[in-house]
Every structure is written in C-alpha cells, then in structure tokens.
Motif scaffolding. Structure first.
Motif, short mmCIF file in Angstrom:
data_model
loop_
_atom_site.label_atom_id
_atom_site.label_comp_id
_atom_site.label_asym_id
_atom_site.label_seq_id
_atom_site.Cartn_x
_atom_site.Cartn_y
_atom_site.Cartn_z
N LEU A 16 0.43 -35.02 -82.95
CA LEU A 16 0.38 -33.64 -82.47
C LEU A 16 0.42 -33.65 -80.95
CD1 LEU A 16 -2.41 -32.02 -84.69
CD2 LEU A 16 0.04 -32.17 -85.12
N SER A 17 1.18 -32.75 -80.39
CA SER A 17 1.29 -32.67 -78.94
C SER A 17 -0.05 -32.30 -78.32
CB SER A 17 2.33 -31.61 -78.56
OG SER A 17 2.33 -31.40 -77.16
N THR A 18 -0.39 -32.96 -77.23
CA THR A 18 -1.63 -32.63 -76.52
C THR A 18 -1.57 -31.21 -75.95
OG1 THR A 18 -0.75 -33.70 -74.53
CG2 THR A 18 -2.24 -35.01 -75.92
N ARG A 19 -0.37 -30.61 -75.91
CA ARG A 19 -0.26 -29.22 -75.45
C ARG A 19 -0.97 -28.25 -76.40
NH1 ARG A 19 5.21 -27.32 -75.15
NH2 ARG A 19 5.57 -28.62 -76.95
N LEU A 20 -1.25 -28.71 -77.64
CA LEU A 20 -1.97 -27.88 -78.60
C LEU A 20 -3.47 -27.83 -78.31
CD1 LEU A 20 -0.28 -29.11 -81.89
CD2 LEU A 20 -0.16 -26.78 -80.98
N GLN A 21 -3.96 -28.79 -77.56
CA GLN A 21 -5.40 -28.84 -77.28
C GLN A 21 -5.81 -27.58 -76.52
OE1 GLN A 21 -5.64 -32.68 -75.33
NE2 GLN A 21 -6.32 -33.63 -77.24
N GLY A 22 -6.84 -26.95 -77.00
CA GLY A 22 -7.31 -25.70 -76.41
C GLY A 22 -6.79 -24.47 -77.12
N MET A 23 -5.78 -24.64 -77.98
CA MET A 23 -5.27 -23.50 -78.75
C MET A 23 -6.22 -23.22 -79.90
SD MET A 23 -1.16 -23.91 -78.89
CE MET A 23 -0.21 -24.13 -77.40
N PRO A 24 -6.15 -22.03 -80.49
CA PRO A 24 -7.04 -21.71 -81.60
C PRO A 24 -6.94 -22.74 -82.73
CG PRO A 24 -5.89 -19.74 -80.86
CD PRO A 24 -5.27 -20.91 -80.13
N GLU A 25 -8.05 -22.96 -83.39
CA GLU A 25 -8.13 -23.95 -84.46
C GLU A 25 -7.09 -23.68 -85.55
OE1 GLU A 25 -11.79 -26.03 -86.90
OE2 GLU A 25 -12.01 -23.96 -86.26
N TRP A 26 -6.85 -22.41 -85.90
CA TRP A 26 -5.91 -22.08 -86.96
C TRP A 26 -4.47 -22.41 -86.57
CZ3 TRP A 26 -2.67 -18.20 -85.28
CH2 TRP A 26 -3.16 -17.34 -84.28
N VAL A 27 -4.16 -22.46 -85.27
CA VAL A 27 -2.83 -22.86 -84.83
C VAL A 27 -2.68 -24.38 -84.98
CG1 VAL A 27 -1.26 -23.00 -82.84
CG2 VAL A 27 -2.58 -20.91 -83.25
N ILE A 28 -3.69 -25.12 -84.56
CA ILE A 28 -3.68 -26.58 -84.73
C ILE A 28 -3.58 -26.92 -86.21
CG2 ILE A 28 -4.98 -28.72 -84.39
CD1 ILE A 28 -6.20 -27.35 -81.86
N ASP A 29 -4.35 -26.20 -87.03
CA ASP A 29 -4.30 -26.43 -88.48
C ASP A 29 -2.89 -26.20 -89.02
OD1 ASP A 29 -6.97 -27.09 -88.63
OD2 ASP A 29 -7.57 -25.25 -89.66
N TYR A 30 -2.23 -25.16 -88.55
CA TYR A 30 -0.87 -24.88 -89.03
C TYR A 30 0.08 -26.03 -88.68
CZ TYR A 30 3.93 -23.47 -89.03
OH TYR A 30 5.29 -23.47 -89.23
N VAL A 31 0.04 -26.50 -87.44
CA VAL A 31 0.95 -27.57 -87.04
C VAL A 31 0.64 -28.83 -87.84
CG1 VAL A 31 1.73 -29.04 -85.13
CG2 VAL A 31 1.32 -26.60 -84.74
#
Length: 184
Positions: free
Chosen positions: A111-126
């Motif tokens: 997973l791209s480190t650019r996802l860090q700090g995004m909402p948990e549900w967005v990280i879960d989707y990816v």
C-alpha cells in the motif's frame, strides 16, 4: 504514534459551548475546545481524554505493517470468506502513481504510504481491493462483485479520485489502485 502534544496544547474556553468537548490538530499544536464553566480539574481530565483519542485516531490511520497484515486477515474473513491469504502486507514509499498493488505470484500486497493519514475506511478499501486481486487478477465483473460486499466501496473510490484530482499530477492522469483499469 503518540506525540509530545502536552507541551503544545491550546485550550479554548467558550461560553457558547455548554456540553461538548472537541479537539483537533493545527500543525504542531493541539486545540481543545471546552465549555467555559469547566473547572481546572475537568479541563485536565478532558484534555487528557481528547489527546488520547486523537493519538488513537492517528495510530489507526497509520497502522504498522504488522497491523496491516492483521487488518488484511480481518477484511478477508469478513468480506471474502477468508479466501484471500496474502503472504505479506506492507507500506511502500515508492508507489507514487498507485494507491496499492499486489504480486499474484508470491501473494504480497503493498500500500502506498500516501494512504497514511487517510480515513480507516479508505485504507480498508484499498487493502480489500488488493485482496480481491489475489482471487481475480483483472477488473472483470467477478472482481467487482467481490468489492460490492464492502459498503463503502463507492465512497472510498470517490474519496481517492478527489485526492488524485487535487494532487499535483504532472501528466494529468489519475492515480490508480493498481496497474489494471477501472470499470467505465
């Protein structure tokens, strides 16, 4: 990821605020808004509570690689009947054009480190998107059927499209979850 936020806390008392307490980060400073009537003891109690809540929220938005592996197991069990079993899940700093990717031959997910700090549900989707690729390599109907079980698929995709739109993209093309195409 606990911060040394005690030294940089600003407490704002408000006569208009009667029952609620809120907190947010403003750069290196944490702002805690409380009712004006709170005693010093209540202020200390609520500042401590709100700092702990913010730290917990930030930790959940920046899970470790080990936490990503555990989250992948949970998502696979919940949405994919446990069928997707990655061999590894980790953050990757070299994914500037993708949100996530997987290697089918070895079952690894990045997973791209650019996802860090995004909402948990967005990280879960990816993460779920990449798990689904372990079961279906392409973006055909069977692949998208798997993702339909996740209730925030459309919302997460919209969120990521918005982030991609506002990011400084030199060639004007949107960021991808992976190298495949998305449905029209």
């Amino acid at each position: 990821m606990a911060r040394d936020s005690v030294a940089s806390v600003e407490v704002r008392r408000s006569r208009r605020r009667t029952a609620t307490v809120s907190a947010y980060r403003d750069g290196d400073r944490t702002v805690v808004a409380i009712p004006a009537r709170f005693s010093q003891a209540q202020e200390r109690e609520w500042v401590a509570k709100m700092l702990a809540r913010l730290d917990d929220k930030e930790r959940r938005r920046r899970p470790s690689d080990d936490e990503l592996v555990e989250r992948a197991r949970e998502l696979s069990a919940r949405y994919l009947d446990g069928r997707a079993r990655p061999t590894s899940v980790r953050w990757a700093a070299n994914q500037e054009r993708r949100w996530g990717s997987c290697t089918l031959t070895d079952g690894s997910i990045r997973l791209s480190t650019r996802l860090q700090g995004m909402p948990e549900w967005v990280i879960d989707y990816v993460l779920l998107h990449e798990l689904a690729h372990l079961l279906h390599a392409g973006h055909g109907p069977d692949f998208w059927r798997l993702l339909e079980t996740y209730p925030r698929t459309d919302r997460a995709r919209g969120f990521l499209e918005g982030v991609s739109f506002t990011s400084d993209s030199s060639d004007g093309t949107p960021d991808d979850i992976d190298s495949g195409s998305t449905p029209s």
